[in-house]
Design an enzyme around this catalytic site. Structure first.
Site, mmCIF file in Angstrom:
data_model
loop_
_atom_site.group_PDB
_atom_site.id
_atom_site.type_symbol
_atom_site.label_atom_id
_atom_site.label_comp_id
_atom_site.label_asym_id
_atom_site.label_seq_id
_atom_site.Cartn_x
_atom_site.Cartn_y
_atom_site.Cartn_z
ATOM 1 C CE LYS A 1 5.481 49.235 -38.231
ATOM 2 N NZ LYS A 1 4.157 48.973 -38.488
ATOM 3 C CE1 TYR B 1 1.953 54.066 -37.925
ATOM 4 C CE2 TYR B 1 2.949 53.839 -35.783
ATOM 5 C CZ TYR B 1 2.859 53.280 -37.169
ATOM 6 O OH TYR B 1 3.839 52.616 -37.526
ATOM 7 C CG ASN C 1 3.834 45.568 -39.993
ATOM 8 O OD1 ASN C 1 4.245 46.358 -39.251
ATOM 9 N ND2 ASN C 1 2.984 46.003 -40.942
ATOM 10 C CG HIS D 1 6.277 53.094 -40.978
ATOM 11 N ND1 HIS D 1 5.058 53.201 -41.323
ATOM 12 C CD2 HIS D 1 6.770 54.310 -41.225
ATOM 13 C CE1 HIS D 1 4.559 54.323 -41.715
ATOM 14 N NE2 HIS D 1 5.765 55.198 -41.729
ATOM 15 C CD GLU E 1 5.685 58.608 -42.464
ATOM 16 O OE1 GLU E 1 4.652 58.043 -42.561
ATOM 17 O OE2 GLU E 1 6.566 58.013 -42.881
HETATM 18 P P1 CMP Z 1 2.467 50.994 -40.807
HETATM 19 O O1 CMP Z 1 3.146 50.765 -42.278
HETATM 20 O O2 CMP Z 1 3.335 51.200 -39.725
HETATM 21 O O3 CMP Z 1 1.143 51.761 -40.854
HETATM 22 C C1 CMP Z 1 0.322 51.820 -40.194
HETATM 23 C C2 CMP Z 1 0.127 50.361 -39.203
HETATM 24 O O4 CMP Z 1 -1.146 50.105 -38.660
HETATM 25 C C3 CMP Z 1 0.478 49.551 -40.307
HETATM 26 O O5 CMP Z 1 1.840 49.595 -40.643
HETATM 27 C C4 CMP Z 1 0.354 48.172 -39.500
HETATM 28 O O6 CMP Z 1 1.432 47.696 -38.605
HETATM 29 C C5 CMP Z 1 -0.892 48.738 -38.272
HETATM 30 N N1 CMP Z 1 -2.162 47.896 -38.427
HETATM 31 C C6 CMP Z 1 -2.736 47.342 -37.417
HETATM 32 N N2 CMP Z 1 -3.584 46.727 -37.737
HETATM 33 C C7 CMP Z 1 -3.723 46.932 -39.102
HETATM 34 C C8 CMP Z 1 -5.031 46.495 -39.917
HETATM 35 N N3 CMP Z 1 -6.025 45.921 -39.635
HETATM 36 N N4 CMP Z 1 -4.939 47.218 -41.190
HETATM 37 C C9 CMP Z 1 -3.763 47.982 -41.475
HETATM 38 N N5 CMP Z 1 -2.929 48.127 -40.649
HETATM 39 C C10 CMP Z 1 -2.938 47.776 -39.545
#
Ligand code: CMP
Length: 140
Positions: A10, A50, A113, A116, A127
């Site tokens: 990311k 998303y 984070n 993904h 995906e």
């Molecule tokens: P990802 O695996 O990319 O899939 C969805 C993303 O939403 C997740 O990682 C997080 O980075 C993001 N996200 C942001 N806020 C939240 C939240 N409160 N709970 C879960 N995912 C979140």
């Protein structure tokens, strides 16, 4: 069983200079990179990618964040690639992620984070198709 999964480094991961570090972890875990591309998602692409989260309160922030800078997208192939990649990543929230995982080592927040990864065989297929044509996959 050999599997494929989609991985994204990311914007925060690219900005921290972590592409090489994360690629080393893929190699050490026996995950081969069979396709890769750097790109900068636009708003429409991020919303589409998303879309399963479109009703969630964090959706707009997530889209804004994912369009804030370049990302690195790759297809990983290997035995149990989906779960292996998820083990390397750690829990979604870096505060909950196991020691030594990418998110524990480098993640700042549930949004920032670092990585993904597809969460199952169905989403992995969808995906991978979102980012790559069949001719762009190079198993070796
Ligand atoms: P990802 O695996 O990319 O899939 C969805 C993303 O939403 C997740 O990682 C997080 O980075 C993001 N996200 C942001 N806020 C939240 C939240 N409160 N709970 C879960 N995912 C979140």
């Amino acid at each position: 069983m050999s599997q494929r999964t989609l991985s994204i480094i990311k914007p925060d991961g690219v900005a921290q200079g972590l592409i090489g570090e994360i690629y080393k972890r893929f190699a050490d875990a026996g995950l081969k990179i069979i396709a890769a591309r750097m790109l900068h998602l636009d708003d429409q692409q991020a919303r589409e990618f998303y879309r399963v989260h479109c009703e969630r309160p964090f959706y707009d922030d997530l889209v804004a964040y994912m369009t804030s800078g370049p990302i690195m997208v790759q297809v990983l192939e290997g035995v149990d690639a989906i779960d292996r990649n998820r083990e390397l990543m750690g829990a979604t929230n870096p505060a909950d992620a196991a020691r030594g995982t990418v998110r524990a080592d480098f993640g700042e927040s549930v949004e920032r984070n670092v990585v993904h990864g597809s969460d199952g065989p169905g989403t992995a297929g969808e995906e991978i198709d979102f980012f790559f044509r069949r001719a762009e996959l190079h198993p070796h």
